[in-house]
Design a protein around this motif. Sequence first.
Motif, short mmCIF file in Angstrom:
data_model
loop_
_atom_site.label_atom_id
_atom_site.label_comp_id
_atom_site.label_asym_id
_atom_site.label_seq_id
_atom_site.Cartn_x
_atom_site.Cartn_y
_atom_site.Cartn_z
N MET A 148 0.83 -1.21 0.00
CA MET A 148 0.00 0.00 0.00
C MET A 148 0.86 1.26 0.00
N THR A 149 2.09 1.16 0.49
CA THR A 149 3.00 2.31 0.47
C THR A 149 4.11 2.10 -0.57
N HIS A 150 4.74 0.93 -0.52
CA HIS A 150 5.69 0.50 -1.55
C HIS A 150 6.72 1.58 -1.90
N PHE A 151 7.44 2.06 -0.89
CA PHE A 151 8.51 3.02 -1.15
C PHE A 151 9.64 2.33 -1.89
N VAL A 152 10.15 2.95 -2.95
CA VAL A 152 11.17 2.30 -3.79
C VAL A 152 12.51 3.03 -3.77
N GLY A 153 12.62 4.14 -3.02
CA GLY A 153 13.87 4.87 -2.98
C GLY A 153 14.84 4.29 -1.97
N ASP A 154 16.00 4.95 -1.82
CA ASP A 154 16.99 4.49 -0.84
C ASP A 154 16.72 5.14 0.51
N PHE A 155 17.49 4.70 1.53
CA PHE A 155 17.23 5.20 2.88
C PHE A 155 17.51 6.69 3.01
N LYS A 156 18.54 7.18 2.36
CA LYS A 156 18.87 8.60 2.49
C LYS A 156 17.72 9.47 1.99
N THR A 157 17.07 9.04 0.92
CA THR A 157 15.91 9.75 0.41
C THR A 157 14.77 9.69 1.42
N TYR A 158 14.58 8.51 1.98
CA TYR A 158 13.50 8.35 2.96
C TYR A 158 13.77 9.21 4.20
N TRP A 159 15.01 9.24 4.66
CA TRP A 159 15.37 10.07 5.82
C TRP A 159 15.03 11.54 5.55
N HIS A 160 15.30 11.99 4.34
CA HIS A 160 14.97 13.37 3.95
C HIS A 160 13.47 13.62 4.16
N PHE A 161 12.63 12.67 3.76
CA PHE A 161 11.18 12.82 3.95
C PHE A 161 10.81 12.76 5.43
N PHE A 162 11.45 11.84 6.17
CA PHE A 162 11.11 11.60 7.57
C PHE A 162 11.33 12.85 8.42
N VAL A 163 12.49 13.47 8.32
CA VAL A 163 12.78 14.63 9.17
C VAL A 163 12.00 15.86 8.74
N ARG A 164 11.43 15.83 7.55
CA ARG A 164 10.62 16.96 7.08
C ARG A 164 9.13 16.68 7.21
N THR A 170 3.84 11.40 11.10
CA THR A 170 4.71 12.46 11.58
C THR A 170 3.85 13.72 11.77
N PRO A 171 4.35 14.74 12.50
CA PRO A 171 5.72 14.92 12.98
C PRO A 171 6.05 14.06 14.20
N PHE A 172 7.22 13.48 14.17
CA PHE A 172 7.66 12.54 15.19
C PHE A 172 7.67 13.17 16.58
N PHE A 173 8.32 14.31 16.73
CA PHE A 173 8.53 14.84 18.07
C PHE A 173 7.25 15.40 18.70
N ASP A 174 6.35 15.94 17.92
CA ASP A 174 5.07 16.38 18.48
C ASP A 174 4.33 15.19 19.08
N HIS A 175 4.33 14.09 18.33
CA HIS A 175 3.69 12.85 18.78
C HIS A 175 4.30 12.39 20.10
N LEU A 176 5.62 12.37 20.13
CA LEU A 176 6.35 11.87 21.29
C LEU A 176 6.14 12.76 22.52
N LYS A 177 6.28 14.06 22.34
CA LYS A 177 6.21 14.98 23.49
C LYS A 177 4.82 15.06 24.09
N GLU A 178 3.78 14.82 23.28
CA GLU A 178 2.43 14.78 23.84
C GLU A 178 2.32 13.71 24.91
N ALA A 179 2.88 12.54 24.63
CA ALA A 179 2.82 11.44 25.60
C ALA A 179 3.78 11.69 26.76
N TRP A 180 4.96 12.23 26.47
CA TRP A 180 5.94 12.52 27.52
C TRP A 180 5.36 13.48 28.56
N ASP A 181 4.62 14.46 28.10
CA ASP A 181 4.03 15.43 29.01
C ASP A 181 3.00 14.79 29.94
#
Length: 293
Positions: A148-164, A170-181
């Motif tokens: 259903m997602t079938h990403f075909v690029g390399d990890f460096k490309t995926y990392w670019h998408f992940f941090v953005r 995502t966003p990763f940190f908003d998700h995380l900090k909500e629970a941390w609080d």
Amino acid sequence: MSSLNFPFEFRSDEKENKKLRKYFIGTTWTQELVWLLVNDLDYVKAAAEPLTSRYTFIEFPMFMNKDSVSELKSVSKHNEEWKKLIDYFSKPGSEVIAEKPSPRFIKTHVPMSLLPPHLLDIAKVVYVARDPRDVAVSFFHHNRLFKMTHFVGDFKTYWHFFVRNMVLWTPFFDHLKEAWDLRNHPNLLFLFYEDLSKDLPRIVRLVADFLGKEYNDEQIADLCSHLHFENFKNNPSVNMDELKELDLYRPNFIRKGKAGGWREYFDDEMTQEAERWIMDNLKDTDLRFPSAQ
């Protein structure tokens, strides 16, 4: 937020007043842990029923649009039983949950802010966080695995998408900090995947205590053996073989389960970028990820 993601699950118990009690957790690993703790270590039943049946993945049907469902059903090798399975995975999670008897186990990657606002008043929540670099690696493989997602690029490309914040949940940190609080709330248990990897017996006891269950040392040792990665990765009830039969993903679902494995994927430039990204996002909180060593 663990392993691939930012997930947690819940199980509901009906009291005399029909009040719901739910248990939210993270990764496939922790799903099995919590299910067994709640169900008095019933390994026979766990082996007989796949995890995808024991847990309802509440938002999974969003991947199953009408065209994909129609295409899956048109494949001649699928018999009526498999067509029923396709219907099960494409049916709205809320409807599936309503049809299941209590206790119900439900999986979701949805952040706390998008869950019921009074969740912690009626639920026990176990939230599993993981170093975002390992999350990115795991989710990268997950996105390559599922059709259903079938990403075909390399990890460096995926990392670019992940941090953005250009990938699912995502966003990763908003998700995380909500629970941390919310970590000090008596109905929320905040865990790190790295601690599960380093000291599983201690975490098993911690989760058991949180869920109101008590087991002796021998039972804890047996459960840890069951959950040991080499045993777990060969457990067909947690490897989503039924989805493989439906051609929804390529084997194997359980990959490595390694904390700190991100180092095998990051070059110097990515490592420096990740350090800055993590530091920037944690500067307003006391949250810190444990060492994977």
